[in-house]
Design an enzyme around this catalytic site. Structure first.
Site, mmCIF file in Angstrom:
data_model
loop_
_atom_site.group_PDB
_atom_site.id
_atom_site.type_symbol
_atom_site.label_atom_id
_atom_site.label_comp_id
_atom_site.label_asym_id
_atom_site.label_seq_id
_atom_site.Cartn_x
_atom_site.Cartn_y
_atom_site.Cartn_z
ATOM 1 N N TYR A 1 -2.148 -0.297 10.096
ATOM 2 C CA TYR A 1 -2.073 -0.688 8.691
ATOM 3 C C TYR A 1 -0.736 -0.279 8.075
ATOM 4 O O TYR A 1 -0.067 -1.090 7.410
ATOM 5 C CB TYR A 1 -3.224 -0.048 7.926
ATOM 6 C CG TYR A 1 -3.358 -0.517 6.503
ATOM 7 C CD1 TYR A 1 -3.819 -1.794 6.209
ATOM 8 C CD2 TYR A 1 -3.030 0.327 5.431
ATOM 9 C CE1 TYR A 1 -3.953 -2.228 4.897
ATOM 10 C CE2 TYR A 1 -3.163 -0.099 4.117
ATOM 11 C CZ TYR A 1 -3.625 -1.370 3.854
ATOM 12 O OH TYR A 1 -3.755 -1.792 2.549
ATOM 13 N N SER B 1 0.829 -1.210 0.000
ATOM 14 C CA SER B 1 0.000 0.000 0.000
ATOM 15 C C SER B 1 0.858 1.251 0.000
ATOM 16 O O SER B 1 1.969 1.260 0.534
ATOM 17 C CB SER B 1 -0.897 0.007 1.241
ATOM 18 O OG SER B 1 -1.547 1.254 1.405
#
Length: 241
Positions: free
Chosen positions: A158, A145
């Site tokens: 995350y 990501s």
């Protein structure tokens, strides 16, 4: 890149029951790959199997929660007993974790985020490494990501887990540099998935690419002709970064 050589190859795809995982599984099957689809929900796996058959290639379904460490460890042995090798690994399974200030993140949520996004992929590499080395062109792609670089406030679990995943995959790439195995990362950016909707609930999903839009790029990274290793492919920039 020519994807014809994908026909007849064997792929493990995690998080295969929805979103990017589903799209990648069906895209690989469209090119003649036998997909070992890993997911938590049996009903969703059965629906995926129908989709795989619809494009001409039956898959193998593996109901498995990636937090089940022993289950992930057994995966390599089961594949070895039946096929003796694996050609492709797509590590797509992931969780968002808690969008919250770091000081307010609950310990179980922190642990689950690391377990799914990092530890499960380490276990996947560990159990499948001997089988990848038996392939003439073992290819691994792990979904990362842009949160790794942006480090936005409240996205701590995350971002940290994906940064650790990047380090894990690049280390593995260096360890396999003299073999036929190649390991890379794929950063899809904002995609129309359930995870994205949970993270940014006010966003118009129609402005985002779909999982089917990004799947061909991941399939290309799985092809024997992909010689790069230890790199990150950005779908947004359509290039390695």
């Amino acid at each position: 890149m020519d994807l014809t050589p994908l026909a007849g190859r064997l792929a493990v795809v995690t998080g295969a029951t929805r979103g990017i995982g589903w799209a990648v599984a069906t895209e690989l099957a469209r090119h003649g790959v036998h997909v070992i689809a890993v997911g938590r929900k049996v009903e969703a796996l059965e629906e995926l199997d129908d989709a795989l058959r619809a494009v001409g290639t039956a898959g193998t379904l593996v109901p498995l929660d990636m937090t089940d460490g022993q289950g992930v460890d057994r995966l390599g042995g089961s594949i070895n007993d039946r096929w003796g090798k694996v050609d492709i690994v797509v590590g797509n399974a992931g969780v968002l974790g808690q969008i919250s200030p770091l000081a307010h993140v609950k310990a179980p949520t922190w642990q689950e985020t690391l377990d799914v996004n990092v530890t499960a992929n380490w276990r996947l590499i560990r159990t499948l490494d001997p089988l990848l080395r038996r392939s003439d062109a073992g290819r691994c792609v792990f979904v990362t990501s842009g949160a790794v670089a942006k480090l936005r406030p409240f996205w701590g679990p995350y971002s940290v887990s994906k940064a650790a995943l990047d380090a894990l995959v690049k280390t593995y790439a260096n360890e396999t540099a003299t073999t036929a195995v190649r390991a890379n990362l794929f950063s899809p950016g904002a995609v129309r998935t359930a995870m994205r909707a949970a993270a940014v609930p006010g966003e118009d999903p129609d402005t985002l690419p779909t999982p089917a839009d990004v799947a061909p790029s991941i399939a290309a990274l799985c092809a024997p002709g992909m010689e790069r290793s230890g790199a990150t492919y950005s779908f947004r920039d359509r290039d390695f970064i």
